[in-house]
Design a protein around this motif. Structure first.
Motif, PDB file in Angstrom:
ATOM      1  N   TYR A  78       0.855  -1.185   0.000  1.00 33.30           N
ATOM      2  CA  TYR A  78       0.000   0.000   0.000  1.00 33.30           C
ATOM      3  C   TYR A  78       0.897   1.242   0.000  1.00 33.30           C
ATOM      4  O   TYR A  78       1.958   1.261   0.629  1.00 33.30           O
ATOM      5  CB  TYR A  78      -0.902   0.037   1.223  1.00 33.30           C
ATOM      6  N   SER A  79       0.454   2.287  -0.704  1.00 37.12           N
ATOM      7  CA  SER A  79       1.224   3.521  -0.764  1.00 37.12           C
ATOM      8  C   SER A  79       0.292   4.720  -0.702  1.00 37.12           C
ATOM      9  O   SER A  79      -0.886   4.633  -1.075  1.00 37.12           O
ATOM     10  CB  SER A  79       2.046   3.580  -2.054  1.00 37.12           C
ATOM     11  N   THR A  80       0.842   5.847  -0.232  1.00 37.40           N
ATOM     12  CA  THR A  80       0.080   7.092  -0.234  1.00 37.40           C
ATOM     13  C   THR A  80       0.032   7.661  -1.655  1.00 37.40           C
ATOM     14  O   THR A  80       0.848   7.317  -2.504  1.00 37.40           O
ATOM     15  CB  THR A  80       0.714   8.124   0.705  1.00 37.40           C
ATOM     16  N   ASN A  81      -0.918   8.539  -1.881  1.00 35.05           N
ATOM     17  CA  ASN A  81      -1.075   9.214  -3.174  1.00 35.05           C
ATOM     18  C   ASN A  81      -0.934  10.712  -2.940  1.00 35.05           C
ATOM     19  O   ASN A  81      -1.883  11.474  -3.095  1.00 35.05           O
ATOM     20  CB  ASN A  81      -2.437   8.873  -3.787  1.00 35.05           C
ATOM     21  N   ALA A 109      -3.134  15.308  -7.360  1.00 35.51           N
ATOM     22  CA  ALA A 109      -2.695  13.911  -7.350  1.00 35.51           C
ATOM     23  C   ALA A 109      -3.522  13.103  -8.355  1.00 35.51           C
ATOM     24  O   ALA A 109      -4.576  13.540  -8.822  1.00 35.51           O
ATOM     25  CB  ALA A 109      -2.837  13.333  -5.954  1.00 35.51           C
ATOM     26  N   ASP A 110      -3.040  11.899  -8.676  1.00 35.03           N
ATOM     27  CA  ASP A 110      -3.731  11.009  -9.604  1.00 35.03           C
ATOM     28  C   ASP A 110      -5.075  10.596  -8.999  1.00 35.03           C
ATOM     29  O   ASP A 110      -5.128   9.900  -7.984  1.00 35.03           O
ATOM     30  CB  ASP A 110      -2.849   9.776  -9.863  1.00 35.03           C
ATOM     31  N   ALA A 111      -6.163  11.006  -9.642  1.00 37.24           N
ATOM     32  CA  ALA A 111      -7.502  10.759  -9.101  1.00 37.24           C
ATOM     33  C   ALA A 111      -7.815   9.269  -9.021  1.00 37.24           C
ATOM     34  O   ALA A 111      -8.618   8.838  -8.188  1.00 37.24           O
ATOM     35  CB  ALA A 111      -8.550  11.473  -9.954  1.00 37.24           C
ATOM     36  N   ARG A 112      -7.192   8.439  -9.873  1.00 39.45           N
ATOM     37  CA  ARG A 112      -7.478   6.998  -9.862  1.00 39.45           C
ATOM     38  C   ARG A 112      -6.974   6.320  -8.590  1.00 39.45           C
ATOM     39  O   ARG A 112      -7.397   5.208  -8.279  1.00 39.45           O
ATOM     40  CB  ARG A 112      -6.836   6.330 -11.077  1.00 39.45           C
ATOM     41  N   LYS A 113      -6.054   6.966  -7.870  1.00 42.05           N
ATOM     42  CA  LYS A 113      -5.453   6.363  -6.685  1.00 42.05           C
ATOM     43  C   LYS A 113      -6.009   6.932  -5.383  1.00 42.05           C
ATOM     44  O   LYS A 113      -5.464   6.706  -4.308  1.00 42.05           O
ATOM     45  CB  LYS A 113      -3.934   6.545  -6.728  1.00 42.05           C
ATOM     46  N   GLY A 114      -7.092   7.672  -5.471  1.00 44.45           N
ATOM     47  CA  GLY A 114      -7.737   8.168  -4.273  1.00 44.45           C
ATOM     48  C   GLY A 114      -7.093   9.416  -3.716  1.00 44.45           C
ATOM     49  O   GLY A 114      -6.223  10.030  -4.340  1.00 44.45           O
ATOM     50  N   VAL A 115      -7.537   9.783  -2.536  1.00 47.40           N
ATOM     51  CA  VAL A 115      -7.076  11.012  -1.884  1.00 47.40           C
ATOM     52  C   VAL A 115      -6.279  10.660  -0.640  1.00 47.40           C
ATOM     53  O   VAL A 115      -6.708   9.835   0.174  1.00 47.40           O
ATOM     54  CB  VAL A 115      -8.267  11.914  -1.497  1.00 47.40           C
ATOM     55  N   THR A 116      -5.119  11.289  -0.495  1.00 43.77           N
ATOM     56  CA  THR A 116      -4.291  11.128   0.699  1.00 43.77           C
ATOM     57  C   THR A 116      -4.193  12.459   1.424  1.00 43.77           C
ATOM     58  O   THR A 116      -3.861  13.481   0.809  1.00 43.77           O
ATOM     59  CB  THR A 116      -2.882  10.635   0.344  1.00 43.77           C
ATOM     60  N   GLU A 117      -4.510  12.446   2.702  1.00 51.71           N
ATOM     61  CA  GLU A 117      -4.278  13.613   3.557  1.00 51.71           C
ATOM     62  C   GLU A 117      -2.959  13.386   4.286  1.00 51.71           C
ATOM     63  O   GLU A 117      -2.787  12.393   4.973  1.00 51.71           O
ATOM     64  CB  GLU A 117      -5.418  13.775   4.564  1.00 51.71           C
ATOM     65  N   SER A 118      -2.024  14.317   4.111  1.00 53.86           N
ATOM     66  CA  SER A 118      -0.684  14.086   4.642  1.00 53.86           C
ATOM     67  C   SER A 118      -0.099  15.364   5.228  1.00 53.86           C
ATOM     68  O   SER A 118      -0.321  16.461   4.695  1.00 53.86           O
ATOM     69  CB  SER A 118       0.239  13.557   3.537  1.00 53.86           C
TER      70      SER A 118
END
Length: 357
Positions: A78-81, A109-118
């Protein structure tokens, strides 16, 4: 009697102050030496810019990931986006600070990989022999790096399987010591551009690292379709990991045309780790301390002129260790960084000078 007590107390305070001053002076000398003393480095190789405040505009891309290797040798990753982040950096002698922020309107960010809050915060020290960094990162929202291991019906072009409930908190502290016996190598020139590396040079390095990471989710991190490949204890919804490690390796800066440079650093190492796992619907369990691997890799290239500078760098921190004979868990943090800036005169401050800045 009271007079003797006052005299004795005053003497103790003076002695304590002297000891504290000696300790502070030694720490300051270890970091950056005496800025007013004659040069204690080879000036044919290193050019120090006195009283220089380095101001940089910074663009970074970063990612945090976790890998679980199953009993069949397959890896669930698993990786962040993270979106590209923009910000600034300030460096003065041995101390530097950096802050970056995501600006989705500029580079989403790439919309296909979801949203990451970081969120990330870092603080670095860079001296003649000693340099270190402390980093804290918090991320929520991951995607599966190999979609077919989570969804066998996935086809290219579809959105990646995502875990919006997965949260990671990581703290990494790393301290390295460069032997640099001839004082021909400058880590400040390679990473904060406070100095300039005039000729190619390198040094052997030893160091240590401490990691703490926590992964938490609302359900098992392992997909239901893959549960048969994992130890039941690994069907967890929270994992805490503690790592203490030592490293050793080499770093070198290659210079060309007197102002261009390429810097490489490789520090493989080993350490011990302890895991605290909470299987879904069960109590927390802990493992014994056991061996693990830890590596630090950095590479950078850029231009370092008399006043202006620019640099592109890659830094990766990786660790991996076994949970049992059939399963291992690894975590990694990677950052790609581009900075451009200039050196200016810093504000005059007696306090800054007293601490070697």
């Amino acid at each position: 009697m009271a007079r003797r007590w006052l005299i004795a107390t005053f003497a103790c305070l003076v002695q304590a102050g002297a000891v504290r001053a000696q300790v502070f002076d030694k720490a300051r000398a270890l970091l950056n030496g005496d800025s007013l003393a004659p040069a204690k480095y080879d000036t044919l190789y290193v050019q120090r810019v006195r009283d220089a405040l380095a101001l940089s505009g910074v663009v970074t891309g970063q990612a945090f990931g976790v890998d679980i290797t199953d009993s069949l040798g397959g890896t669930l990753g698993y990786s962040t986006n993270n979106a590209t982040q923009y910000g600034f950096a300030v460096a003065l002698n041995w101390l530097s600070f950096e802050a970056t922020f995501a600006v989705p309107a500029i580079d989403p960010a790439d919309a296909r990989k979801g949203v990451t809050e970081s969120r990330s915060f870092g603080l670095s020290t860079t001296g003649r022999h000693l340099w270190g960094k402390a980093l804290w990162n918090s991320s929520k929202g991951f995607y599966a790096m190999d979609p077919l291991r989570v969804d066998s019906a996935w086809v290219p072009g579809d959105p990646y399987p995502q875990r919006t409930d997965l949260v990671s908190n990581t703290f990494v502290a790393s301290v390295n010591y460069g032997f640099n016996k001839r004082h021909r190598y400058s880590h400040q020139a390679a990473w904060s551009q406070v100095e300039r590396q005039r000729r190619s040079a390198g040094t052997g390095v030893i160091g240590g690292s401490f990691w703490f990471s926590r992964l938490a989710s609302e359900g098992s991190l392992v997909p239901q379709a893959q549960e048969q490949d994992y130890d039941p204890a690994l069907l967890f919804d929270r994992l805490d990991r503690y790592i203490v490690a030592v490293k050793g390796g080499y770093t070198h800066t290659f210079t060309f045309w007197q102002r261009g440079y390429i810097n490489l650093l490789l520090l493989p190492g080993f350490g011990v780790q302890r895991l605290l796992l909470r299987p879904v619907g069960s109590d927390e369990r802990s493992t014994d301390w056991q061996g693990c691997s830890v590596s630090e890799l950095r590479a950078g290239a850029g231009y370092n002129g008399p006043r202006w500078y620019a640099g592109l760098s890659l830094a990766t921190f990786v660790n991996s260790g076994e949970v049992n004979d059939a399963v291992s868990i690894g975590t990694r943090y990677t950052q790609v960084r581009f900075a451009v800036g200039l050196r200016v005169r810093p504000p005059k401050s007696g306090f800054l000078r007293s601490i070697g800045l």
